[in-house]
Scaffold this motif. Structure first.
Motif, PDB file in Angstrom:
ATOM      1  N   PRO A 149       0.923  -0.865  -0.153  1.00 34.46           N
ATOM      2  CA  PRO A 149      -0.142  -0.156   0.025  1.00 34.46           C
ATOM      3  C   PRO A 149       0.694   1.039   0.065  1.00 34.46           C
ATOM      4  O   PRO A 149      -0.115   2.464  -0.185  1.00 34.46           O
ATOM      5  CB  PRO A 149      -0.881  -0.440   1.420  1.00 34.46           C
ATOM      6  CG  PRO A 149      -0.055  -0.822   1.722  1.00 34.46           C
ATOM      7  CD  PRO A 149       0.800  -1.846   1.366  1.00 34.46           C
ATOM      8  N   GLY A 150       1.806   1.369   0.374  1.00 36.38           N
ATOM      9  CA  GLY A 150       3.100   2.854   1.034  1.00 36.38           C
ATOM     10  C   GLY A 150       1.880   2.501   1.727  1.00 36.38           C
ATOM     11  O   GLY A 150       2.063   2.283   2.805  1.00 36.38           O
ATOM     12  N   ALA A 151       3.684   3.874   2.473  1.00 34.20           N
ATOM     13  CA  ALA A 151       3.155   4.476   3.722  1.00 34.20           C
ATOM     14  C   ALA A 151       2.912   5.804   3.689  1.00 34.20           C
ATOM     15  O   ALA A 151       3.883   6.631   3.128  1.00 34.20           O
ATOM     16  CB  ALA A 151       4.166   3.940   4.079  1.00 34.20           C
ATOM     17  N   TYR A 152       2.014   6.804   5.141  1.00 30.07           N
ATOM     18  CA  TYR A 152       1.829   7.539   4.640  1.00 30.07           C
ATOM     19  C   TYR A 152       3.242   8.152   6.270  1.00 30.07           C
ATOM     20  O   TYR A 152       3.243   7.024   6.708  1.00 30.07           O
ATOM     21  CB  TYR A 152       0.667   7.952   5.321  1.00 30.07           C
ATOM     22  CG  TYR A 152      -0.721   7.977   4.370  1.00 30.07           C
ATOM     23  CD1 TYR A 152      -0.681   9.442   3.678  1.00 30.07           C
ATOM     24  CD2 TYR A 152      -1.841   7.302   4.392  1.00 30.07           C
ATOM     25  CE1 TYR A 152      -1.890   9.146   2.579  1.00 30.07           C
ATOM     26  CE2 TYR A 152      -2.538   7.037   3.777  1.00 30.07           C
ATOM     27  CZ  TYR A 152      -3.243   8.046   2.739  1.00 30.07           C
ATOM     28  OH  TYR A 152      -3.361   8.540   1.232  1.00 30.07           O
ATOM     29  N   LEU A 153       3.080   9.200   5.914  1.00 29.82           N
ATOM     30  CA  LEU A 153       4.380   9.874   6.806  1.00 29.82           C
ATOM     31  C   LEU A 153       3.902  11.259   7.430  1.00 29.82           C
ATOM     32  O   LEU A 153       3.643  12.209   6.959  1.00 29.82           O
ATOM     33  CB  LEU A 153       5.879  10.322   5.816  1.00 29.82           C
ATOM     34  CG  LEU A 153       6.104   9.100   5.454  1.00 29.82           C
ATOM     35  CD1 LEU A 153       7.271   9.705   4.476  1.00 29.82           C
ATOM     36  CD2 LEU A 153       6.932   7.762   5.843  1.00 29.82           C
ATOM     37  N   ARG A 154       4.202  11.122   8.500  1.00 33.90           N
ATOM     38  CA  ARG A 154       4.260  12.504   9.536  1.00 33.90           C
ATOM     39  C   ARG A 154       5.600  13.276   9.591  1.00 33.90           C
ATOM     40  O   ARG A 154       6.258  12.418   9.322  1.00 33.90           O
ATOM     41  CB  ARG A 154       3.362  12.843  10.977  1.00 33.90           C
ATOM     42  CG  ARG A 154       4.456  12.277  12.280  1.00 33.90           C
ATOM     43  CD  ARG A 154       3.594  12.261  13.621  1.00 33.90           C
ATOM     44  NE  ARG A 154       4.938  12.051  14.651  1.00 33.90           N
ATOM     45  CZ  ARG A 154       5.440  12.566  15.351  1.00 33.90           C
ATOM     46  NH1 ARG A 154       5.936  13.976  15.049  1.00 33.90           N
ATOM     47  NH2 ARG A 154       6.538  12.062  15.945  1.00 33.90           N
ATOM     48  N   VAL A 155       5.966  14.239   9.663  1.00 31.36           N
ATOM     49  CA  VAL A 155       7.130  15.259   9.596  1.00 31.36           C
ATOM     50  C   VAL A 155       7.545  15.468  11.590  1.00 31.36           C
ATOM     51  O   VAL A 155       6.442  16.212  11.682  1.00 31.36           O
ATOM     52  CB  VAL A 155       6.159  16.594   9.098  1.00 31.36           C
ATOM     53  CG1 VAL A 155       8.000  17.520   9.141  1.00 31.36           C
ATOM     54  CG2 VAL A 155       5.767  16.379   8.109  1.00 31.36           C
ATOM     55  N   VAL A 156       8.363  15.101  11.120  1.00 27.19           N
ATOM     56  CA  VAL A 156       9.086  15.274  13.288  1.00 27.19           C
ATOM     57  C   VAL A 156       9.650  16.609  13.262  1.00 27.19           C
ATOM     58  O   VAL A 156      10.064  17.261  13.302  1.00 27.19           O
ATOM     59  CB  VAL A 156      10.018  13.658  13.390  1.00 27.19           C
ATOM     60  CG1 VAL A 156      11.012  13.880  14.312  1.00 27.19           C
ATOM     61  CG2 VAL A 156       9.425  12.255  13.100  1.00 27.19           C
ATOM     62  N   GLU A 157      10.740  16.242  11.264  1.00 26.08           N
ATOM     63  CA  GLU A 157      11.615  17.735  11.877  1.00 26.08           C
ATOM     64  C   GLU A 157      11.269  18.689  10.231  1.00 26.08           C
ATOM     65  O   GLU A 157      11.664  17.559   9.164  1.00 26.08           O
ATOM     66  CB  GLU A 157      12.962  17.460  11.681  1.00 26.08           C
ATOM     67  CG  GLU A 157      13.437  17.116  13.542  1.00 26.08           C
ATOM     68  CD  GLU A 157      15.028  16.365  13.291  1.00 26.08           C
ATOM     69  OE1 GLU A 157      15.778  16.655  12.375  1.00 26.08           O
ATOM     70  OE2 GLU A 157      15.617  16.043  14.373  1.00 26.08           O
ATOM     71  N   PRO A 158      10.693  19.651  10.367  1.00 26.51           N
ATOM     72  CA  PRO A 158      10.713  20.112   8.833  1.00 26.51           C
ATOM     73  C   PRO A 158      11.859  20.241   8.060  1.00 26.51           C
ATOM     74  O   PRO A 158      13.006  20.484   8.627  1.00 26.51           O
ATOM     75  CB  PRO A 158      10.336  21.713   9.497  1.00 26.51           C
ATOM     76  CG  PRO A 158       9.987  21.993  10.888  1.00 26.51           C
ATOM     77  CD  PRO A 158      10.447  20.340  11.302  1.00 26.51           C
ATOM     78  N   GLY A 159      11.861  20.780   6.647  1.00 31.85           N
ATOM     79  CA  GLY A 159      12.913  20.447   5.662  1.00 31.85           C
ATOM     80  C   GLY A 159      12.381  20.755   4.571  1.00 31.85           C
ATOM     81  O   GLY A 159      11.608  21.024   4.173  1.00 31.85           O
ATOM     82  N   THR A 160      13.618  20.676   3.918  1.00 29.56           N
ATOM     83  CA  THR A 160      13.753  21.216   2.511  1.00 29.56           C
ATOM     84  C   THR A 160      13.836  19.886   1.498  1.00 29.56           C
ATOM     85  O   THR A 160      15.081  18.610   1.889  1.00 29.56           O
ATOM     86  CB  THR A 160      14.178  22.394   2.081  1.00 29.56           C
ATOM     87  OG1 THR A 160      13.961  22.858   2.200  1.00 29.56           O
ATOM     88  CG2 THR A 160      14.179  22.452   0.354  1.00 29.56           C
ATOM     89  N   ILE A 161      13.658  19.452   0.972  1.00 32.46           N
ATOM     90  CA  ILE A 161      14.146  17.668   0.145  1.00 32.46           C
ATOM     91  C   ILE A 161      13.888  17.709  -1.465  1.00 32.46           C
ATOM     92  O   ILE A 161      13.242  19.412  -2.213  1.00 32.46           O
ATOM     93  CB  ILE A 161      13.038  17.052   0.768  1.00 32.46           C
ATOM     94  CG1 ILE A 161      11.711  17.072   0.274  1.00 32.46           C
ATOM     95  CG2 ILE A 161      12.996  15.847   1.527  1.00 32.46           C
ATOM     96  CD1 ILE A 161      10.903  15.194  -0.008  1.00 32.46           C
ATOM     97  N   VAL A 162      15.017  17.522  -1.972  1.00 29.21           N
ATOM     98  CA  VAL A 162      14.586  17.102  -3.415  1.00 29.21           C
ATOM     99  C   VAL A 162      15.107  15.867  -4.263  1.00 29.21           C
ATOM    100  O   VAL A 162      15.125  14.479  -3.510  1.00 29.21           O
ATOM    101  CB  VAL A 162      15.919  18.064  -3.876  1.00 29.21           C
ATOM    102  CG1 VAL A 162      17.265  17.431  -3.836  1.00 29.21           C
ATOM    103  CG2 VAL A 162      15.406  18.310  -5.811  1.00 29.21           C
ATOM    104  N   ALA A 163      14.397  15.858  -5.412  1.00 26.02           N
ATOM    105  CA  ALA A 163      14.637  14.733  -6.363  1.00 26.02           C
ATOM    106  C   ALA A 163      16.144  13.552  -5.854  1.00 26.02           C
ATOM    107  O   ALA A 163      16.569  14.727  -5.817  1.00 26.02           O
ATOM    108  CB  ALA A 163      14.112  14.117  -7.693  1.00 26.02           C
ATOM    109  N   GLY A 164      16.846  12.612  -5.799  1.00 32.85           N
ATOM    110  CA  GLY A 164      17.988  11.815  -5.399  1.00 32.85           C
ATOM    111  C   GLY A 164      18.487  12.406  -3.744  1.00 32.85           C
ATOM    112  O   GLY A 164      19.278  11.668  -4.015  1.00 32.85           O
TER     113      GLY A 164
END
Length: 219
Positions: A149-164
């Motif tokens: 099913p894949g997974a839902y996630l909650r944010v513990v520490e906010p941040g910025t992400i990018v592919a890779g």
């Protein structure tokens, strides 16, 4: 190396089959970095990804469903079975991963993705909007039987992400309750419901209430 193959965001589009008449499920890859933060409580908060649209706040979004991850390996399995290409984001996932056993992750597991930390909370349950987007006869039944099913996630520490960005497991709980186990318990194998309680406080309150409502009262 375990990493984010594709980072995907969605916009609002009309959908007659959707409960609210529109959807943001068909997400598209972006090459820029995206800010991720806790969006707010269920029913109020939308996506954890800034700029990502969620239409049905009753069933999607909120702090414990802020980000949705799905493994490219599982998409490839579906592609082979259906005989068609399934591009990143089609399942509504924000993170299309490589080298991560997303459905085998334990409830409460924490990942570092770039400078972001997220926690695995629950499985995705398929709905008629998902079926409409995929356009395959009997899709909800097939997806449920596959139990990826894949997974839902909650944010513990906010941040910025990018592919890779690399995905690194920074905490794995001692219990054995996986996303797949939770999904099976909530769908085709209700006899597994008591097993979910072994996750303790790692199990989101909403999920604990659902389990409690479906378990018989103790004698």
């Amino acid at each position: 190396m375990s990493h984010v193959l594709s980072l995907n965001v969605g916009s609002r589009v009309g959908c007659d089959q959707a409960e609210v008449g529109h959807t943001g499920i068909g997400k598209r890859p972006v090459t820029t970095s995206v800010e991720v933060r806790a969006p707010g409580p269920a029913g109020v908060g939308g996506s954890g990804l800034v700029g990502d649209h969620i239409s049905d706040l009753r069933h999607h979004g909120g702090d414990h469903r802020a980000v949705y991850a799905y493994a490219r390996e599982d998409l490839d399995g579906w592609s082979a079975e259906l005989g068609r290409d399934l591009p990143p984001g089609l399942f509504g996932e924000n993170l299309t991963t490589v080298g991560v056993d997303v459905s085998g992750a334990r409830i409460g597991e924490r990942w570092r993705v770039g400078d972001l930390v997220v926690q695995v909370t629950s499985p995705r349950i398929p709905c008629r909007t998902f079926a409409a987007v995929i356009g395959e006869r009997g899709w909800v039944r097939a997806f449920t039987r596959r139990a990826a099913p894949g997974a839902y996630l909650r944010v513990v520490e906010p941040g910025t992400i990018v592919a890779g960005d690399q995905v690194a497991v920074v905490h794995r709980p001692g219990h054995g309750v996986t996303v797949r186990t939770a999904f099976q318990a909530l769908t085709l194998r209700p006899e597994l419901l008591p097993d979910l309680l072994a996750a303790g406080d790692d199990l989101p309150e909403e999920l604990r209430r659902r389990v409690g409502r479906r378990l018989p009262d103790p004698a």
